[in-house]
Design a protein around this motif. Structure first.
Motif, short mmCIF file in Angstrom:
data_model
loop_
_atom_site.label_atom_id
_atom_site.label_comp_id
_atom_site.label_asym_id
_atom_site.label_seq_id
_atom_site.Cartn_x
_atom_site.Cartn_y
_atom_site.Cartn_z
N VAL A 1 -11.59 -8.17 -15.51
CA VAL A 1 -12.27 -9.18 -16.30
C VAL A 1 -13.77 -9.17 -16.03
N SER A 2 -14.14 -9.06 -14.78
CA SER A 2 -15.56 -9.05 -14.44
C SER A 2 -16.25 -7.81 -14.98
N ARG A 3 -15.55 -6.70 -15.03
CA ARG A 3 -16.16 -5.45 -15.50
C ARG A 3 -16.30 -5.40 -17.01
N PHE A 4 -15.24 -5.73 -17.73
CA PHE A 4 -15.25 -5.53 -19.18
C PHE A 4 -15.70 -6.76 -19.97
N ILE A 5 -15.64 -7.94 -19.37
CA ILE A 5 -16.07 -9.15 -20.07
C ILE A 5 -17.44 -9.62 -19.58
N PRO B 1 -6.41 -9.66 -7.67
CA PRO B 1 -7.69 -8.97 -7.57
C PRO B 1 -7.91 -7.94 -8.67
N ALA B 2 -6.84 -7.28 -9.11
CA ALA B 2 -6.99 -6.29 -10.19
C ALA B 2 -7.47 -6.97 -11.47
N PHE B 3 -6.92 -8.14 -11.78
CA PHE B 3 -7.37 -8.89 -12.95
C PHE B 3 -8.82 -9.33 -12.78
N ALA C 1 -15.22 1.87 -3.80
CA ALA C 1 -14.12 1.45 -2.92
C ALA C 1 -13.33 0.31 -3.53
N VAL C 2 -13.99 -0.57 -4.30
CA VAL C 2 -13.28 -1.68 -4.94
C VAL C 2 -12.31 -1.15 -5.99
N TYR C 3 -12.77 -0.19 -6.80
CA TYR C 3 -11.89 0.37 -7.83
C TYR C 3 -10.73 1.14 -7.20
N LEU C 4 -10.99 1.82 -6.09
CA LEU C 4 -9.92 2.57 -5.42
C LEU C 4 -8.88 1.64 -4.83
N SER C 5 -9.29 0.44 -4.40
CA SER C 5 -8.33 -0.50 -3.83
C SER C 5 -7.36 -1.03 -4.87
N LEU C 6 -7.71 -0.91 -6.16
CA LEU C 6 -6.81 -1.38 -7.22
C LEU C 6 -5.59 -0.48 -7.38
N ILE C 7 -5.71 0.77 -6.94
CA ILE C 7 -4.59 1.72 -7.11
C ILE C 7 -3.35 1.25 -6.35
N PRO C 8 -3.45 0.93 -5.05
CA PRO C 8 -2.24 0.43 -4.36
C PRO C 8 -1.79 -0.93 -4.87
N ILE C 9 -2.73 -1.76 -5.34
CA ILE C 9 -2.33 -3.07 -5.86
C ILE C 9 -1.47 -2.91 -7.10
#
Length: 385
Positions: free
Chosen positions: A199-203, A193-195, A211-219
């Motif tokens: 990818v969706s954000r920068f490409i 999910p982090a990838f 909340a989606v960005y915060l969920s990347l921290i534990p991942i």
């Protein structure tokens, strides 16, 4: 329902009924209209607006508007509700899909790791997996066990980039499993999910809720903690899992773009994907490893393991196709959110079962990192919706 009466009525100046003499007309007894009792269930009851307890009047006043009849719906108080079992059957069907999906995935990972331990040729192993699935579907279509899809050139063109990404992701994951423990590969793959978000954000330029960005921290934190504390860490195995994550993200993106408007079921879609990936992968597998290496390695595996190496190779190939096919079939029945949750639970089952079966040594801090990464994946699936 009144018989004919001899009444001397002046139609131009009608006299009231009360003035008619008894000698000219016998008294008319009041008449009640008895309605049959309503039948059980749901029916119609017609009731006159005029009271049914009053006598009926002879229509001497022709200019008077006739009483209207109203029909109303009548529902029995004791009617039994109709129980629809379609929703219950659907839940049972989804539950069977999930249980089958997880079980087949666990079995595949066990046999895949056994094969790679005795026969460390991940490119051939990946090729055999795609070949087995392609053969199974071709036989199913030929025997009409499954209905063959109706495809055209445009379909295969749109499927090609999906197949390229699928091939890279499949081979990279197999290479990773040939170098590290199954549990470690799946812990790193839980960071997919982090990838996807990056990818969706920068490409692609997509934005997501906080909340989606915060969920990347534990991942990211959980995957990093597991990698740092992995006792059998291998850079090739780690990079293979990371490349697999990136490739599967692009596979999903290409699939969404290329399959718009296409009406191919999940089972047939994966079958076509396997066949095209097999065509792409075969020449690269021959170039990287080659028949000579395969033959020498097979002789060594026969001497070390015995004929059961053939069964292991066949089992991992068949179960790879079956678990992927069931996952695509379940995607036809459930929402993407439910599928993401199911995929997270699948990784937990694979990690735990592989640690038990292969007796993989795990430190408490390593297990904590895996738990944090999987929890982050679950939170991501919730926040994404």
């Amino acid at each position: 329902m009144i018989s004919s009466l001899s009444l001397n009525l002046n139609l131009n100046h009608p006299a009231p009924i009360s003035s008619i003499k008894p000698s000219l007309s016998p008294r008319i007894a009041p008449t009640r209209t008895r309605l049959p009792p309503p039948s059980p269930g749901f029916g119609l009851v017609c009731v006159s607006k005029s009271s049914i307890s009053k006598p009926l009047h002879i229509g001497a006043s022709l200019g008077r508007k006739e009483s209207s009849i109203t029909c109303g719906a009548y529902e029995a108080d004791r009617s039994e509700p109709v129980v629809d079992g379609s929703e219950s059957a659907r839940k049972v069907k989804i539950g069977i899909y999930f249980a089958t999906w997880w079980s087949l995935n666990v079995v595949f990972n066990i046999y895949n790791k056994k094969v790679l331990n005795a026969y460390p040729y991940p490119w051939l192993t990946s090729t055999l997996s795609l070949a087995a699935g392609s053969l199974i579907m071709l036989v199913s279509w030929a025997l009409r066990i499954a209905e063959a899809p109706k495809t055209d050139l445009e379909f295969w063109k749109s499927l090609f980039p999906v197949a390229v990404a699928h091939t890279i992701g499949h081979v990279a994951a197999t290479v990773s499993m040939s170098k590290v423990a199954v549990s470690f590969t799946h812990i790193i793959k839980s960071g997919e999910p982090a990838f996807s978000v990056l990818v969706s954000r920068f490409i692609l330029g997509e934005t997501f809720p906080p909340a989606v960005y915060l969920s990347l921290i534990p991942i990211i934190g959980g995957c990093g903690l597991s990698a740092l504390t992995e006792l059998n860490f291998n850079m090739i195995g780690f990079m293979g899992a990371m490349i697999s994550n990136l490739a599967f993200v692009f596979r999903n993106i290409f699939s969404k773009k290329g399959m718009k408007g296409k009406s191919v079921s999940g089972m047939n879609y994966y079958a076509c994907l396997s066949m095209l990936s097999l065509v792409i992968l075969t020449p690269f597998a021959i170039a990287v490893e080659g028949p000579q290496m395969w033959a020498a390695g097979f002789q060594q595996a026969l001497s070390d393991i015995g004929p059961q190496i053939v069964w292991w190779m066949a089992a991992q190939s068949v179960f790879y196709h079956l678990y992927n096919q069931v996952s695509y079939m379940s995607l036809d029945e459930i929402s993407p959110l439910t599928f993401s949750i199911g995929n997270t639970m699948k990784r937990i089952s694979v990690i735990v079962s592989s640690i038990i079966i292969f007796q993989t040594p795990v430190q408490p801090i390593n297990a904590l990192g895996a738990a944090i990464a999987v929890l982050g994946t679950f939170l991501y699936s919730q926040a994404k919706q």
